[in-house]
Design an enzyme around this catalytic site. Structure first.
Site, mmCIF file in Angstrom:
data_model
loop_
_atom_site.group_PDB
_atom_site.id
_atom_site.type_symbol
_atom_site.label_atom_id
_atom_site.label_comp_id
_atom_site.label_asym_id
_atom_site.label_seq_id
_atom_site.Cartn_x
_atom_site.Cartn_y
_atom_site.Cartn_z
ATOM 1 N N CYS A 107 12.240 88.199 195.045
ATOM 2 C CA CYS A 107 11.182 88.570 195.976
ATOM 3 C C CYS A 107 11.803 89.337 197.142
ATOM 4 O O CYS A 107 12.697 88.836 197.812
ATOM 5 C CB CYS A 107 10.457 87.321 196.470
ATOM 6 S SG CYS A 107 9.185 87.720 197.673
ATOM 7 N N CYS A 139 1.755 58.184 135.551
ATOM 8 C CA CYS A 139 1.254 58.082 136.924
ATOM 9 C C CYS A 139 2.403 57.994 137.918
ATOM 10 O O CYS A 139 2.268 58.389 139.064
ATOM 11 C CB CYS A 139 0.294 56.915 137.086
ATOM 12 S SG CYS A 139 0.993 55.325 136.677
ATOM 13 N N HIS A 180 0.571 50.119 137.627
ATOM 14 C CA HIS A 180 0.013 51.446 137.833
ATOM 15 C C HIS A 180 0.440 51.921 139.218
ATOM 16 O O HIS A 180 0.516 51.139 140.152
ATOM 17 C CB HIS A 180 -1.508 51.367 137.732
ATOM 18 C CG HIS A 180 -2.171 52.690 137.918
ATOM 19 N ND1 HIS A 180 -1.838 53.794 137.170
ATOM 20 C CD2 HIS A 180 -3.145 53.080 138.769
ATOM 21 C CE1 HIS A 180 -2.589 54.816 137.561
ATOM 22 N NE2 HIS A 180 -3.382 54.408 138.535
#
Lengths: 96, 538
Positions: free
Chosen positions: B66, B179, B459
């Site tokens: 600045c 499965c 399963h």
């Protein structure tokens, strides 16, 4: 803040920018904030504000003002610590 | 927002980066920028904002401050009309009011601000230039491409709007008793990083001209079909055949162990991926293939000699962590007699120092004699996707049975207490919870594979997560919606009647900073915002 500490702050900043370390730190910070979900959370918050006010009625300034307190508060302490440690490491390497 | 803002890039000399020789800004409310000044805009964006060369960094350090307060205040803006830098805390505004120079650019972000209408201006061309400059400047500093969240472009936006319905997982059809395979494939296809890898077509096949032999190609094809939106069940016969060819012990139509299949599948995938295998053949895994990048972690094993207290440490790669259930057979202390009831219990037991007993004396490198010792396993390096295998099938002597204890597991898991750094400083596990959580060690659940039934007739089903919190139960070709509660309490809800249990689960790392992980992977990962874990149960 005393003149001396302002001077010190400026010279530290100068070093950080000159060496490109600032970019690197900013990059690290950006990464950490993204990883911990800070970015997403703040983004949602900002989106809410924009939705509430309407896209045409909100400026960047207003948005920044509104989300800043929450943003600061949400930064995890671990991230702050890491950043501080990185800056210290850089400075001690520089002063040698 | 300034709708009248225009930027034109005129390409005159290709030698100049980004062809940014002339930027012409036309702005009604802010007053037109004189054409001779417009060159400054290009220069500023290039040099001051994202300095491409090392040398320019010092220029930036000198100028991007600045000019009024002299400090490195945040959000320094540069005037686009004249050479003037000032901070956003009022000084750039003063300049604009005094000189009527209404267009300024944020030197950090490269966004143009119009003081006339008091807001930033969004122009795709300015944005493109800013990003290109930024990218180049990052490369000169040796940084990777910056991660940016995916934002849909116009085409993608139209597509998303035209297809508001989000897809459910595609069911798999099973052949014979497969499965076990279908469940693992569901879990794999819902692994976010694998999905990103395959959908972005990153695999380079190493079977020249014969991609039909490559399991990775087959998986890539499955991913494409999986996410194609086609609702018909996928038939995995080709995959099954490839697995039979490459992992012969799994061949046949009998029901197989899902965990065994998981490991075999990872192994074949790893062999078919073109990674750079560790050259010196040592155990420190440096393979760069996608499987190792995602699934490989490092397990540290510390063997402490009871005579000389010498520690010998080895680090082995792992793809999953097998956790013992039921009472600990060797332990003497009372606390160890308790049966683990949660994943954290199991992990705690897994990483506890274990006395190897007098029958298993090991030669100590320190005192060069055979001594009793204790062994402790800890996590040296966590994988991105962490798979846990609950050993529900107990095979001891002639007795084979299934342990049916309900093991609870969290949606989000913190692995910090089980890290090598943590465990070694703190052998007393009571102190674990007192430590702060390391965000890098957080995982979130994304898949659970369950086994229902007994040891010889059972399963497999799977729960998988899509998006952030959409859960689905996959039972071969049947896909149904589930909630996180269904997943976490699956025993209570689904399995109690059928005497089934959770067997195997997966978590994926919450946040990853893995060395060697390329930016695409890291980006994709962080993109998820939160994190995943896969559990497998066998």
């Amino acid at each position: 803040m005393s003149d001396r500490s302002i001077q010190l702050k400026n010279s530290v900043n100068l070093k950080l920018v000159e060496t490109g370390e600032k970019e690197r730190l900013k990059d690290m910070l950006r990464q950490r904030l993204t990883e911990c979900g800070w970015r997403d959370e703040l983004k949602e918050h900002a989106k809410d504000i924009v939705r509430e006010r309407g896209l045409q009625k909100v400026t960047v300034d207003e948005l920044v003002k509104e989300i800043t307190p929450k943003g600061r508060q949400l930064v995890p302490d671990a991230v702050k610590r890491e950043l501080l440690a990185e800056i210290k490491k850089f400075l001690s390497a520089q002063s040698q | 927002m300034c709708s009248s803002f225009r930027v034109q890039v005129i390409e005159r000399d290709a030698a100049i980066p980004y062809n940014l020789q002339l930027l012409r800004l036309l702005h009604e409310s802010g007053g037109a920028v004189a054409e001779d000044k417009s060159e400054d805009v290009g220069r500023m964006i290039q040099k001051d904002i994202y300095c491409e060369v090392w040398k320019a960094a010092s220029v930036q350090a000198k100028w991007c401050v600045c000019s009024v307060c002299g400090g490195h205040s945040p959000r320094v803006h540069a005037c686009l009309h004249c050479i003037h830098f000032a901070c956003y805390q009022g000084h750039i505004q003063e300049h604009a009011t005094a000189t009527q120079h209404n267009l300024v650019v944020d030197v950090e972000q490269g966004q143009v601000l119009c003081m006339g209408c008091g807001d930033y201006v969004y122009d795709s061309e300015v944005r493109r230039i800013a990003l290109a400059c930024k990218e180049k400047s990052r490369r000169s500093l040796g940084l990777d491409t910056e991660y940016r969240a995916w934002a849909p472009d116009a085409v993608e936006m139209t597509l998303l709007q035209a297809h508001p319905k989000r897809r459910r997982p595609t069911p798999n059809s099973t052949i014979g008793n497969t499965c076990f395979m279908s469940c693992i494939i569901q879990a794999l296809t819902h692994t976010p990083l694998l999905r990103d890898y395959f959908l972005s077509d990153r695999h380079v096949c190493q079977f020249n001209n014969d991609s039909s032999r490559c399991l990775v190609c087959e998986i890539a094809r499955l991913f494409q079909e999986f996410y194609s939106g086609n609702k018909a069940p996928l038939i995995l016969h080709k995959l099954l055949h490839l697995i039979w060819t490459h992992a012969r012990h799994l061949a046949g139509y009998e029901q197989q162990d899902a965990h065994e299949f998981f490991i075999a599948a990872l192994d074949v995938l790893h062999r078919h991926c073109q990674g750079n295998p560790p050259s010196n053949g040592d155990s420190t895994h440096t393979c760069s293939c996608i499987i190792d990048q995602i699934f490989t972690g490092g397990l540290q094993s510390d063997v402490v000699c009871q005579a000389c207290n010498g520690v010998s440490t080895t680090i082995d790669p792992f793809w999953d962590i097998s956790l013992d259930l039921g009472p600990c057979p060797y332990s003497t202390s009372k606390t160890d007699k308790t049966v683990p009831t949660s994943l954290a219990d199991c992990l705690d037991r897994f990483t506890r120092p274990e006395h190897l007993g007098s029958s298993a004396k090991i030669k100590c490198n320190g005192c060069q004699s055979y001594q009793e010792s204790t062994k402790q396993l800890t996590m040296k390096k966590l994988p991105i996707v962490c798979s846990f295998h609950l050993k529900r099938f107990e095979h001891s002597n002639r007795l084979h049975k299934k342990i049916s204890t309900f093991i609870s597991f969290p949606e989000h898991l913190d692995m910090t207490p089980f890290m090598s750094t943590r465990r070694n400083n703190n052998n007393n596990h009571n102190g674990i919870t007192a430590h702060p959580t390391d965000i890098n060690n957080r995982y979130s659940l994304f898949a659970v594979v369950n086994h229902v039934g007994s040891l010889d007739a059972g399963h497999y089903t799977a729960f998988v997560r899509q998006h952030r919190d959409q859960w689905y139960k996959c039972d071969d070709h049947m896909i149904t919606r589930a909630t996180i509660q269904d997943v976490l309490q699956s025993e209570g809800r689904y399995w109690s009647m059928t005497e089934g249990f959770l067997e195997h689960g997966g978590y994926c790392l919450a946040s990853v900073v893995v060395a060697g992980l390329n930016s695409m992977l890291a980006g994709a990962h962080r993109n998820q915002g939160n994190w995943y874990l896969v559990i497998l149960q066998v």
